[in-house]
Design a protein around this motif. Structure first.
Motif, PDB file in Angstrom:
ATOM      1  N   GLU A  14       0.817  -1.231   0.000  1.00 59.61           N
ATOM      2  CA  GLU A  14       0.000   0.000   0.000  1.00 59.61           C
ATOM      3  C   GLU A  14       0.842   1.269   0.000  1.00 59.61           C
ATOM      4  OE1 GLU A  14      -0.484  -2.599   2.041  1.00 59.61           O
ATOM      5  OE2 GLU A  14      -2.626  -2.974   2.391  1.00 59.61           O
ATOM      6  N   ARG A  15       2.145   1.153   0.334  1.00 57.21           N
ATOM      7  CA  ARG A  15       2.965   2.371   0.402  1.00 57.21           C
ATOM      8  C   ARG A  15       4.249   2.209  -0.441  1.00 57.21           C
ATOM      9  NH1 ARG A  15       4.418   4.422   5.361  1.00 57.21           N
ATOM     10  NH2 ARG A  15       4.991   2.362   6.071  1.00 57.21           N
ATOM     11  N   PRO A  16       4.061   2.145  -1.790  1.00 55.98           N
ATOM     12  CA  PRO A  16       5.203   1.852  -2.673  1.00 55.98           C
ATOM     13  C   PRO A  16       6.305   2.906  -2.606  1.00 55.98           C
ATOM     14  CG  PRO A  16       3.270   2.518  -3.964  1.00 55.98           C
ATOM     15  CD  PRO A  16       2.802   2.336  -2.554  1.00 55.98           C
ATOM     16  N   ALA A  17       5.972   4.162  -2.315  1.00 56.79           N
ATOM     17  CA  ALA A  17       6.998   5.214  -2.274  1.00 56.79           C
ATOM     18  C   ALA A  17       8.010   4.940  -1.157  1.00 56.79           C
ATOM     19  CB  ALA A  17       6.356   6.581  -2.087  1.00 56.79           C
ATOM     20  N   ILE A  18       7.549   4.321  -0.063  1.00 58.46           N
ATOM     21  CA  ILE A  18       8.455   4.020   1.052  1.00 58.46           C
ATOM     22  C   ILE A  18       9.374   2.857   0.673  1.00 58.46           C
ATOM     23  CG2 ILE A  18       8.589   3.319   3.490  1.00 58.46           C
ATOM     24  CD1 ILE A  18       7.518   6.149   3.138  1.00 58.46           C
ATOM     25  N   THR A  19       8.822   1.880  -0.037  1.00 57.49           N
ATOM     26  CA  THR A  19       9.675   0.788  -0.522  1.00 57.49           C
ATOM     27  C   THR A  19      10.749   1.349  -1.447  1.00 57.49           C
ATOM     28  OG1 THR A  19       7.907  -0.841  -0.293  1.00 57.49           O
ATOM     29  CG2 THR A  19       9.696  -1.395  -1.806  1.00 57.49           C
ATOM     30  N   ASP A  20      10.374   2.284  -2.338  1.00 61.40           N
ATOM     31  CA  ASP A  20      11.364   2.896  -3.241  1.00 61.40           C
ATOM     32  C   ASP A  20      12.444   3.638  -2.455  1.00 61.40           C
ATOM     33  OD1 ASP A  20      10.000   1.916  -5.389  1.00 61.40           O
ATOM     34  OD2 ASP A  20       8.992   3.794  -5.889  1.00 61.40           O
ATOM     35  N   LEU A  21      12.014   4.355  -1.416  1.00 60.31           N
ATOM     36  CA  LEU A  21      12.978   5.092  -0.600  1.00 60.31           C
ATOM     37  C   LEU A  21      13.937   4.129   0.103  1.00 60.31           C
ATOM     38  CD1 LEU A  21      13.877   7.873   0.532  1.00 60.31           C
ATOM     39  CD2 LEU A  21      12.215   7.562   2.384  1.00 60.31           C
ATOM     40  N   GLU A 222       6.412   9.653   6.821  1.00 58.88           N
ATOM     41  CA  GLU A 222       6.477  10.894   6.036  1.00 58.88           C
ATOM     42  C   GLU A 222       7.840  11.041   5.367  1.00 58.88           C
ATOM     43  OE1 GLU A 222       3.781  12.739   5.845  1.00 58.88           O
ATOM     44  OE2 GLU A 222       2.719  11.473   7.293  1.00 58.88           O
ATOM     45  N   ASN A 223       8.852  10.353   5.942  1.00 56.19           N
ATOM     46  CA  ASN A 223      10.210  10.378   5.406  1.00 56.19           C
ATOM     47  C   ASN A 223      10.964   9.195   6.012  1.00 56.19           C
ATOM     48  OD1 ASN A 223      10.028  13.058   7.504  1.00 56.19           O
ATOM     49  ND2 ASN A 223      11.334  11.360   8.108  1.00 56.19           N
ATOM     50  N   GLY A 224      12.207   8.997   5.565  1.00 61.49           N
ATOM     51  CA  GLY A 224      13.014   7.939   6.158  1.00 61.49           C
ATOM     52  C   GLY A 224      13.756   8.469   7.375  1.00 61.49           C
ATOM     53  N   THR A 238      17.345  12.402   8.708  1.00 57.18           N
ATOM     54  CA  THR A 238      16.080  12.220   8.004  1.00 57.18           C
ATOM     55  C   THR A 238      16.376  12.040   6.522  1.00 57.18           C
ATOM     56  OG1 THR A 238      14.890  13.541   9.602  1.00 57.18           O
ATOM     57  CG2 THR A 238      13.923  13.424   7.424  1.00 57.18           C
ATOM     58  N   LEU A 239      15.706  11.087   5.887  1.00 57.18           N
ATOM     59  CA  LEU A 239      15.851  10.901   4.448  1.00 57.18           C
ATOM     60  C   LEU A 239      14.583  11.431   3.790  1.00 57.18           C
ATOM     61  CD1 LEU A 239      17.045   7.170   4.403  1.00 57.18           C
ATOM     62  CD2 LEU A 239      18.498   9.195   4.251  1.00 57.18           C
TER      63      LEU A 239
END
Ligand code: MN
Length: 245
Positions: A14-21, A222-224, A238-239
């Protein structure tokens, strides 16, 4: 060289942007590190090690395999969401599971690492639940069910957990100071790194007349968030999450 610590990524489809990060973090930071420690809740949930070959986790698993193959050790402490990560996951990915808590040698310093949920002793309801699902009986029964049944149970537990969290006072869900002191005394350390609470920050305090430090990793919502340690010191960074194209 550097040792990196992360936790609470809660990776899921459900949160592909976090997997990419996360994948970007592995390529750009972790692949060159002395070691990577993932201190729990790497995944939003883990229904058992059959999932290691699921399409949903393919990019994560192959990326981790690459860095462990090339000699970067990846140590994991399971969290309350992914405590069913087991030996098959270890063998397949090359990661190494550590007990929660574990004392590690970080550039000559004894440091205690843990997920952090066991320190939230004011939340009696959660601790009862934790004891229940971490029992060998519960795990055996759960893992004997079909994959579909296991997904249904996870869905139900996640819903119940959201309802419970919404009505609990925030301080109940933070760590208990006495529990922190006690575990640090037991393991004879003055430095602790953990996640779970999603309250990133450094806490410096007196423990039996000595300067003690508790570093809390942040979540990846919200970020890494990454703790970068070398022989000179520790920095919690923070990433940034890229805006969707
Ligand atoms: Mn957690």
């Amino acid at each position: 060289m550097t040792t990196l610590f992360i936790s609470d990524l809660h990776l899921c489809a459900e949160r592909p942007a976090i997997t990419d990060l996360f994948l970007e973090f592995i390529h750009e930071h972790a692949a060159q590190a002395d070691a990577l420690y993932i201190l729990g809740d790497w995944f939003e949930y883990w229904i058992g090690d059959e999932a290691v070959t699921d399409d949903e986790y393919r990019s994560i698993v192959t990326t981790i395999q690459k860095i462990t193959d090339s000699g970067t050790p990846v140590f994991i402490i399971p969290g309350n969401r992914d405590f069913l990560i087991g030996n098959r996951f270890e063998e397949y990915t090359g990661c190494r599971l550590l007990p929660d808590p574990s004392v590690i040698d970080l550039y000559g310093k004894r440091v205690l690492v843990m997920h952090g949920d066991s320190l939230c002793t004011d939340d009696h309801e959660y601790q009862t639940f934790r004891q229940h699902v971490r029992s060998e009986d519960w795990k055996r029964d759960y893992l004997a069910k079909t994959v579909e049944e296991r997904h249904n149970i996870v869905r139900e537990l996640r819903e119940r957990s959201n309802v419970a969290k919404a009505r609990k006072k925030p301080e109940i869900m933070d760590v208990n100071g006495h529990a922190v002191n006690e575990i640090m005394r037991t393991h004879q350390v003055y430095d602790l790194i953990h996640g779970h609470t999603h309250r990133p920050g450094e806490h410096v305090f007196d423990l039996d007349g000595k300067r003690a430090r508790r570093m809390v990793l942040g979540d990846w919502y919200e970020n890494g968030s990454v703790l970068r340690c070398d022989a000179d010191g520790w920095v919690l960074e923070t990433l940034p999450l890229h805006a969707p194209a």
